[in-house]
Design a protein around this motif. Structure first.
Motif, PDB file in Angstrom:
ATOM      1  N   LYS A  81       0.568  -0.683   0.028  1.00  0.00           N
ATOM      2  CA  LYS A  81       0.085  -0.071  -0.084  1.00  0.00           C
ATOM      3  C   LYS A  81       0.480   1.147   0.134  1.00  0.00           C
ATOM      4  N   THR A  82       1.322   1.636  -0.979  1.00  0.00           N
ATOM      5  CA  THR A  82       1.395   2.939  -0.915  1.00  0.00           C
ATOM      6  C   THR A  82       1.184   4.379  -0.158  1.00  0.00           C
ATOM      7  N   ARG A  83       2.584   4.564   0.846  1.00  0.00           N
ATOM      8  CA  ARG A  83       2.269   6.140   1.552  1.00  0.00           C
ATOM      9  C   ARG A  83       2.233   7.202   0.725  1.00  0.00           C
ATOM     10  N   TYR A  84       1.886   8.045   0.901  1.00  0.00           N
ATOM     11  CA  TYR A  84       1.613   9.413   0.681  1.00  0.00           C
ATOM     12  C   TYR A  84       2.144  10.932   1.793  1.00  0.00           C
ATOM     13  N   THR A  85       3.475  11.099   1.727  1.00  0.00           N
ATOM     14  CA  THR A  85       3.288  12.321   2.950  1.00  0.00           C
ATOM     15  C   THR A  85       4.396  13.562   2.672  1.00  0.00           C
ATOM     16  N   TYR A  86       4.179  14.254   2.860  1.00  0.00           N
ATOM     17  CA  TYR A  86       4.897  15.712   3.010  1.00  0.00           C
ATOM     18  C   TYR A  86       5.691  15.568   3.786  1.00  0.00           C
ATOM     19  N   GLY A  87       7.216  16.783   2.945  1.00  0.00           N
ATOM     20  CA  GLY A  87       7.856  16.591   3.781  1.00  0.00           C
ATOM     21  C   GLY A  87       8.134  18.188   3.563  1.00  0.00           C
ATOM     22  N   GLY A  88       8.281  18.786   4.689  1.00  0.00           N
ATOM     23  CA  GLY A  88       7.674  20.399   4.997  1.00  0.00           C
ATOM     24  C   GLY A  88       7.301  20.752   3.334  1.00  0.00           C
ATOM     25  N   ASP A  89       7.405  22.542   3.119  1.00  0.00           N
ATOM     26  CA  ASP A  89       6.955  23.072   2.140  1.00  0.00           C
ATOM     27  C   ASP A  89       7.323  22.465   0.538  1.00  0.00           C
ATOM     28  N   GLU A  90       8.146  21.515  -0.056  1.00  0.00           N
ATOM     29  CA  GLU A  90       8.881  21.902  -1.237  1.00  0.00           C
ATOM     30  C   GLU A  90       8.684  19.976  -1.874  1.00  0.00           C
ATOM     31  N   HIS A  91       8.703  18.818  -0.387  1.00  0.00           N
ATOM     32  CA  HIS A  91       8.692  18.142  -1.190  1.00  0.00           C
ATOM     33  C   HIS A  91       7.852  17.068  -0.811  1.00  0.00           C
ATOM     34  N   VAL A  92       7.527  15.724  -2.225  1.00  0.00           N
ATOM     35  CA  VAL A  92       6.483  14.761  -1.576  1.00  0.00           C
ATOM     36  C   VAL A  92       7.690  13.814  -1.484  1.00  0.00           C
ATOM     37  N   ILE A 117       8.396  -0.997  -8.492  1.00  0.00           N
ATOM     38  CA  ILE A 117       7.196  -0.580  -8.895  1.00  0.00           C
ATOM     39  C   ILE A 117       7.547   1.129  -8.329  1.00  0.00           C
ATOM     40  N   SER A 118       8.756   1.535  -7.430  1.00  0.00           N
ATOM     41  CA  SER A 118       9.170   2.861  -7.103  1.00  0.00           C
ATOM     42  C   SER A 118       9.982   3.191  -8.208  1.00  0.00           C
ATOM     43  N   LEU A 119      10.701   2.471  -8.557  1.00  0.00           N
ATOM     44  CA  LEU A 119      11.492   2.511 -10.054  1.00  0.00           C
ATOM     45  C   LEU A 119      10.901   3.397 -11.067  1.00  0.00           C
ATOM     46  N   SER A 120       9.327   2.903 -11.267  1.00  0.00           N
ATOM     47  CA  SER A 120       8.858   3.087 -12.503  1.00  0.00           C
ATOM     48  C   SER A 120       7.754   4.215 -12.259  1.00  0.00           C
ATOM     49  N   LEU A 121       7.606   4.814 -11.344  1.00  0.00           N
ATOM     50  CA  LEU A 121       6.523   5.307 -10.114  1.00  0.00           C
ATOM     51  C   LEU A 121       7.362   6.262 -10.595  1.00  0.00           C
ATOM     52  N   SER A 122       9.475   6.642 -10.510  1.00  0.00           N
ATOM     53  CA  SER A 122       9.374   7.614 -10.094  1.00  0.00           C
ATOM     54  C   SER A 122      10.176   8.418 -12.045  1.00  0.00           C
ATOM     55  N   LYS A 123       9.949   7.278 -12.554  1.00  0.00           N
ATOM     56  CA  LYS A 123       9.984   7.595 -13.830  1.00  0.00           C
ATOM     57  C   LYS A 123       9.342   8.195 -14.950  1.00  0.00           C
ATOM     58  N   GLU A 131      -2.137  19.194  -4.836  1.00  0.00           N
ATOM     59  CA  GLU A 131      -1.964  19.585  -5.999  1.00  0.00           C
ATOM     60  C   GLU A 131      -0.933  18.617  -6.620  1.00  0.00           C
ATOM     61  N   MET A 132       0.929  18.953  -6.713  1.00  0.00           N
ATOM     62  CA  MET A 132       1.883  17.637  -6.797  1.00  0.00           C
ATOM     63  C   MET A 132       1.567  16.498  -6.570  1.00  0.00           C
ATOM     64  N   MET A 133       0.850  16.121  -4.963  1.00  0.00           N
ATOM     65  CA  MET A 133       0.583  14.472  -4.520  1.00  0.00           C
ATOM     66  C   MET A 133      -0.677  14.301  -5.271  1.00  0.00           C
ATOM     67  N   ALA A 134      -1.535  14.531  -6.463  1.00  0.00           N
ATOM     68  CA  ALA A 134      -2.673  14.495  -6.568  1.00  0.00           C
ATOM     69  C   ALA A 134      -1.928  13.813  -8.015  1.00  0.00           C
ATOM     70  N   ARG A 135      -0.963  14.395  -8.717  1.00  0.00           N
ATOM     71  CA  ARG A 135      -0.108  14.158 -10.000  1.00  0.00           C
ATOM     72  C   ARG A 135       0.778  12.781  -9.734  1.00  0.00           C
ATOM     73  N   ILE A 136       1.018  12.822  -8.731  1.00  0.00           N
ATOM     74  CA  ILE A 136       1.942  11.761  -8.987  1.00  0.00           C
ATOM     75  C   ILE A 136       0.771  10.320  -8.382  1.00  0.00           C
ATOM     76  N   LYS A 137      -0.385  10.532  -7.228  1.00  0.00           N
ATOM     77  CA  LYS A 137      -1.269   9.691  -7.204  1.00  0.00           C
ATOM     78  C   LYS A 137      -1.999   9.192  -8.893  1.00  0.00           C
ATOM     79  N   LEU A 150      -0.280   8.347 -11.328  1.00  0.00           N
ATOM     80  CA  LEU A 150       0.338   7.643 -12.512  1.00  0.00           C
ATOM     81  C   LEU A 150       0.481   6.402 -11.665  1.00  0.00           C
ATOM     82  N   GLU A 151       0.200   5.907 -10.051  1.00  0.00           N
ATOM     83  CA  GLU A 151       0.564   4.638  -9.587  1.00  0.00           C
ATOM     84  C   GLU A 151       0.253   3.474 -10.266  1.00  0.00           C
ATOM     85  N   HIS A 152      -1.085   3.523 -11.321  1.00  0.00           N
ATOM     86  CA  HIS A 152      -1.751   2.331 -10.766  1.00  0.00           C
ATOM     87  C   HIS A 152      -1.151   1.943 -12.350  1.00  0.00           C
TER      88      HIS A 152
END
Length: 291
Positions: free
Chosen positions: A2-13, A28-34, A67-73, A75-77
């Motif tokens: 189960k992928t977990r998304y969190t914020y790292g301060g104001d500039e990181h997901v 999966i992590s490599l594919s998603l980051s690509k 919005e940044m987090m939503a854009r990444i999510k 791409l997960e599937h």
């Protein structure tokens, strides 16, 4: 998983695919980051991959964090459906096990260790059920390792053993970190082996040392002239035990600019590996024999 998304301060997901390392989570992590990189999302300034996770740095003046987090999510599937195959290379890394330099260092810091009466290899062999240090060393170098992450300090690779989970070596870190570790020490912590790219503090158990530099910010070393960091995620490593004479010979070749790491181009297929780990590893290692 189960992928977990969190914020790292104001500039990181921060995106964690799984809370424990596995090759499935890595791919999966490599594919998603690509996919994030390929999406060219406005505001993204940096993508930093790790063992089974990655972090995205972005400019919050260009794109809002939610919005940044939503854009990444989104791409997960697509990442889960990506082919788990990687064109990569297998590299032979010489290791002088039980060398005098790491031995001197580990003896200086015995009061920080779980077993002050022995050595790091004595302790590692015992807690993994081996009857001798030699048997443990053989288990460490007999099968290949997968570079799942490069970082922590510049050029340091984290290596994951390509064997069944129940056969993986596991050794805890020191009770308290050392203030000194020799450059190019081959270390071990948890389920990961590593190579300390520079001299400095550290908490991993120390098993030996390699004469092969893996980081050169001045790019004077012959095989590091194109890029100062040798390893990249997806590389495969086969440790090769060497003695003092071979260690000194390689050191001399490195200084003369004539040393060339033994490397073969290979393809890593996760499904094929999971079906027959022993056979797949044998084919990987055979590729080095043709070099």
């Amino acid at each position: 998983m189960k992928t977990r998304y969190t914020y790292g301060g104001d500039e990181h997901v921060y995106v964690e695919v799984d809370d424990e390392m596995s090759l499935d989570a890595f791919f999966i992590s490599l594919s998603l980051s690509k996919l994030v990189r390929a999406a060219n999302i406005p505001g993204v300034t940096e993508i930093c991959p790790a063992n089974a996770s990655f972090e995205v740095r972005f400019d919050p003046d260009v794109i809002a964090p939610d919005e940044m987090m939503a854009r990444i999510k989104e791409l997960e599937h697509e990442a889960e459906a990506q082919e788990k195959r990687l064109d990569t290379r297998i590299i032979e890394i010489p290791v002088f096990y039980e060398d005098p330099w790491t031995h001197e260092t580990l003896m200086r810091f015995r009061e920080r260790h779980q077993d002050p009466s022995g050595t790091d290899l004595d302790y590692a062999a015992r807690i993994n059920g081996f009857d001798s240090v030699a048997s443990f060393i053989e288990a460490h170098h007999a099968q290949p390792w997968f570079v799942s992450m490069v970082g922590f300090v510049s050029g340091l690779p984290f290596l994951y053993q390509l064997v069944e989970r129940e056969k993986q070596l596991q050794v805890p870190k020191y009770l308290r970190p050392r203030t000194d570790t020799p450059k190019l020490t081959v270390g071990y912590g948890g389920c990961f082996s590593c190579i300390y790219s520079v001299r400095g503090a550290g908490g991993y158990q120390m098993f030996g040392i390699t004469p092969m530099p893996i980081f050169d910010p001045e790019q004077k070393i012959s095989y590091l002239k194109d890029f100062m960091v040798f390893f990249k995620p997806g590389d495969i490593v086969k440790w090769k035990p060497i003695d003092r004479a071979e260690y000194d010979r390689i050191i001399d070749e490195v200084e003369k600019g004539t040393y060339a790491p033994k490397i073969a181009e290979v393809a890593f297929d996760l499904d094929a590996f999971n079906k027959d780990m022993t056979g797949f590893n044998a084919k990987l290692m055979e590729a080095l024999n043709d070099v």
